[in-house]
Design a protein around this motif. Structure first.
Motif, PDB file in Angstrom:
ATOM      1  N   LYS A 124      39.088  49.861  71.835  1.00 14.64           N
ATOM      2  CA  LYS A 124      40.124  50.885  70.938  1.00 14.64           C
ATOM      3  C   LYS A 124      39.510  51.009  69.304  1.00 14.64           C
ATOM      4  O   LYS A 124      38.647  50.710  69.056  1.00 14.64           O
ATOM      5  N   LYS A 125      39.369  52.604  69.791  1.00 16.95           N
ATOM      6  CA  LYS A 125      39.352  53.206  68.674  1.00 16.95           C
ATOM      7  C   LYS A 125      40.128  51.976  66.534  1.00 16.95           C
ATOM      8  O   LYS A 125      41.381  52.684  67.026  1.00 16.95           O
ATOM      9  N   VAL A 126      39.032  51.193  66.099  1.00 20.54           N
ATOM     10  CA  VAL A 126      39.711  50.815  64.907  1.00 20.54           C
ATOM     11  C   VAL A 126      39.449  51.622  63.591  1.00 20.54           C
ATOM     12  O   VAL A 126      38.172  52.089  63.783  1.00 20.54           O
ATOM     13  N   ILE A 127      40.337  51.947  62.689  1.00 19.95           N
ATOM     14  CA  ILE A 127      40.026  51.732  61.501  1.00 19.95           C
ATOM     15  C   ILE A 127      40.530  51.604  60.397  1.00 19.95           C
ATOM     16  O   ILE A 127      41.948  51.103  60.416  1.00 19.95           O
ATOM     17  N   ASN A 128      39.404  50.867  59.375  1.00 21.33           N
ATOM     18  CA  ASN A 128      40.021  49.499  58.936  1.00 21.33           C
ATOM     19  C   ASN A 128      40.297  50.238  56.668  1.00 21.33           C
ATOM     20  O   ASN A 128      39.285  50.957  56.721  1.00 21.33           O
ATOM     21  N   LEU A 129      41.262  50.048  56.836  1.00 23.68           N
ATOM     22  CA  LEU A 129      41.469  51.155  55.536  1.00 23.68           C
ATOM     23  C   LEU A 129      40.934  50.096  53.955  1.00 23.68           C
ATOM     24  O   LEU A 129      41.392  50.773  52.853  1.00 23.68           O
ATOM     25  N   TYR A 130      40.931  48.722  54.387  1.00 23.70           N
ATOM     26  CA  TYR A 130      40.309  47.812  53.660  1.00 23.70           C
ATOM     27  C   TYR A 130      39.424  48.270  52.184  1.00 23.70           C
ATOM     28  O   TYR A 130      38.278  49.336  53.517  1.00 23.70           O
ATOM     29  N   ARG A 131      39.223  48.657  51.575  1.00 25.89           N
ATOM     30  CA  ARG A 131      38.181  48.202  50.464  1.00 25.89           C
ATOM     31  C   ARG A 131      37.711  47.523  49.523  1.00 25.89           C
ATOM     32  O   ARG A 131      38.548  46.872  49.202  1.00 25.89           O
ATOM     33  N   GLU A 132      36.795  46.865  49.070  1.00 21.61           N
ATOM     34  CA  GLU A 132      36.525  45.805  48.612  1.00 21.61           C
ATOM     35  C   GLU A 132      36.941  45.218  47.155  1.00 21.61           C
ATOM     36  O   GLU A 132      37.241  44.773  46.596  1.00 21.61           O
ATOM     37  N   GLU A 133      37.076  46.849  46.795  1.00 24.38           N
ATOM     38  CA  GLU A 133      37.057  46.937  45.037  1.00 24.38           C
ATOM     39  C   GLU A 133      38.938  46.781  45.230  1.00 24.38           C
ATOM     40  O   GLU A 133      39.679  46.871  44.521  1.00 24.38           O
ATOM     41  N   ASP A 134      39.761  46.965  46.539  1.00 25.20           N
ATOM     42  CA  ASP A 134      41.596  46.813  46.506  1.00 25.20           C
ATOM     43  C   ASP A 134      41.633  45.033  46.225  1.00 25.20           C
ATOM     44  O   ASP A 134      42.842  44.788  45.115  1.00 25.20           O
ATOM     45  N   ASP A 135      40.797  44.136  45.597  1.00 24.80           N
ATOM     46  CA  ASP A 135      41.263  42.831  45.545  1.00 24.80           C
ATOM     47  C   ASP A 135      41.201  42.639  43.748  1.00 24.80           C
ATOM     48  O   ASP A 135      40.002  43.412  43.388  1.00 24.80           O
ATOM     49  N   PRO A 136      41.964  41.959  43.506  1.00 27.08           N
ATOM     50  CA  PRO A 136      42.357  41.890  42.231  1.00 27.08           C
ATOM     51  C   PRO A 136      40.828  41.571  41.129  1.00 27.08           C
ATOM     52  O   PRO A 136      41.099  41.554  39.402  1.00 27.08           O
ATOM     53  N   PHE A 137      40.576  40.566  41.528  1.00 26.58           N
ATOM     54  CA  PHE A 137      39.045  40.067  41.801  1.00 26.58           C
ATOM     55  C   PHE A 137      37.909  40.741  42.226  1.00 26.58           C
ATOM     56  O   PHE A 137      37.040  39.310  40.946  1.00 26.58           O
ATOM     57  N   TYR A 138      38.252  41.484  42.022  1.00 29.14           N
ATOM     58  CA  TYR A 138      36.663  42.225  42.124  1.00 29.14           C
ATOM     59  C   TYR A 138      35.935  42.876  40.891  1.00 29.14           C
ATOM     60  O   TYR A 138      36.560  43.120  40.359  1.00 29.14           O
ATOM     61  N   GLY A 139      34.596  43.026  41.695  1.00 27.44           N
ATOM     62  CA  GLY A 139      34.036  42.596  39.874  1.00 27.44           C
ATOM     63  C   GLY A 139      33.892  41.677  38.549  1.00 27.44           C
ATOM     64  O   GLY A 139      32.700  41.564  38.003  1.00 27.44           O
ATOM     65  N   LEU A 140      34.398  40.510  39.155  1.00 27.69           N
ATOM     66  CA  LEU A 140      34.999  39.389  38.106  1.00 27.69           C
ATOM     67  C   LEU A 140      33.416  38.166  38.256  1.00 27.69           C
ATOM     68  O   LEU A 140      33.442  37.903  39.670  1.00 27.69           O
ATOM     69  N   THR A 141      33.220  37.340  37.163  1.00 28.81           N
ATOM     70  CA  THR A 141      32.396  37.056  37.741  1.00 28.81           C
ATOM     71  C   THR A 141      33.377  35.206  37.981  1.00 28.81           C
ATOM     72  O   THR A 141      33.940  35.716  37.970  1.00 28.81           O
ATOM     73  N   THR A 142      32.487  34.459  38.581  1.00 27.10           N
ATOM     74  CA  THR A 142      33.474  33.233  39.146  1.00 27.10           C
ATOM     75  C   THR A 142      33.286  32.289  37.567  1.00 27.10           C
ATOM     76  O   THR A 142      34.633  31.687  38.003  1.00 27.10           O
ATOM     77  N   LYS A 143      33.075  32.793  36.378  1.00 27.21           N
ATOM     78  CA  LYS A 143      33.074  31.963  35.591  1.00 27.21           C
ATOM     79  C   LYS A 143      34.382  32.237  34.957  1.00 27.21           C
ATOM     80  O   LYS A 143      35.699  31.870  34.681  1.00 27.21           O
ATOM     81  N   VAL A 144      34.828  33.730  35.158  1.00 32.31           N
ATOM     82  CA  VAL A 144      35.814  34.593  35.017  1.00 32.31           C
ATOM     83  C   VAL A 144      37.642  34.408  35.231  1.00 32.31           C
ATOM     84  O   VAL A 144      38.015  33.526  34.819  1.00 32.31           O
ATOM     85  N   ILE A 145      36.598  33.913  36.912  1.00 32.79           N
ATOM     86  CA  ILE A 145      38.067  33.987  37.876  1.00 32.79           C
ATOM     87  C   ILE A 145      38.248  32.467  37.562  1.00 32.79           C
ATOM     88  O   ILE A 145      39.200  32.274  37.733  1.00 32.79           O
ATOM     89  N   GLU A 146      37.282  31.362  37.653  1.00 30.49           N
ATOM     90  CA  GLU A 146      38.185  30.439  37.339  1.00 30.49           C
ATOM     91  C   GLU A 146      38.843  29.884  36.044  1.00 30.49           C
ATOM     92  O   GLU A 146      39.852  29.326  35.975  1.00 30.49           O
TER      93      GLU A 146
END
Length: 188
Positions: free
Chosen positions: A153-175
């Motif tokens: 089937k033709k699949v169009i995925n609208l997900y973008r990595e930058e949608d994640d609220p933790f995008y671009g944060l380091t593991t230390k900051v997330i912890e």
């Protein structure tokens, strides 16, 4: 705007139960669905089990005012959605402005009904527009997307990595963030 005629295509919309960036996603979804309508898609199938389903229904309802020929089908996984309570209300009453349908899955084990229903909607569709984070290990939306891809089937995925609220944060900051949240929740 010219619409392609004589092509009745069906689109199934599916995605994660929870969304973090609904406004960003809504803009992408609106544009994608409008492009599909212009390209001849006229039937949109949507479930009822999460935030992406509700967002998809809202966008389709908005677009129906511009393109009254489109058909919105809300698919229930159980006939119980049509049973009235003691006040005369049932879940299906919220969808009186759209077509409501069910698939014959009442005999399927209840934990597999959504999966089976998703597969039937995919089988009935030409295009799948989804919102799926492929990095999630377990997800019904991911399973549906994978099923659609396996079935060509033709699949169009609208997900973008930058949608994640933790995008671009380091593991230390997330912890640290989680630690701070736990302090608030558990008042420690």
């Amino acid at each position: 705007m010219l619409l392609k005629q004589n092509q009745q295509k069906t689109c199934f919309l599916c995605g994660h139960r929870n969304l973090y960036s609904a406004m960003k996603i809504e803009k992408r979804l609106f544009q994608e669905i409008e492009n599909l309508i212009i390209d001849g898609c006229s039937i949109f199938k949507i479930g009822t089990h999460g935030a992406f389903d509700q967002l998809s229904l809202s966008v389709c309802r908005q677009l129906k005012t511009q393109y009254p020929h489109i058909k919105i089908q809300v698919v229930f996984t159980s006939l119980s959605a049509f049973v009235k309570d003691e006040y005369g209300f049932c879940l299906a009453d919220l969808y009186k402005d759209v077509e409501t349908i069910t698939y014959p899955i009442e005999d399927v084990y209840f934990k597999k009904q959504i999966t089976m229903c998703n597969r039937m909607m995919i089988n009935d569709s030409d295009i799948i527009v989804c919102y799926v984070d492929k990095s999630k290990s377990v997800s019904g939306a991911k399973a549906a997307m994978n099923y659609a891809e396996r079935n060509n089937k033709k699949v169009i995925n609208l997900y973008r990595e930058e949608d994640d609220p933790f995008y671009g944060l380091t593991t230390k900051v997330i912890e640290k963030w989680w630690k701070d949240i736990k302090k608030i929740i558990y008042k420690k």
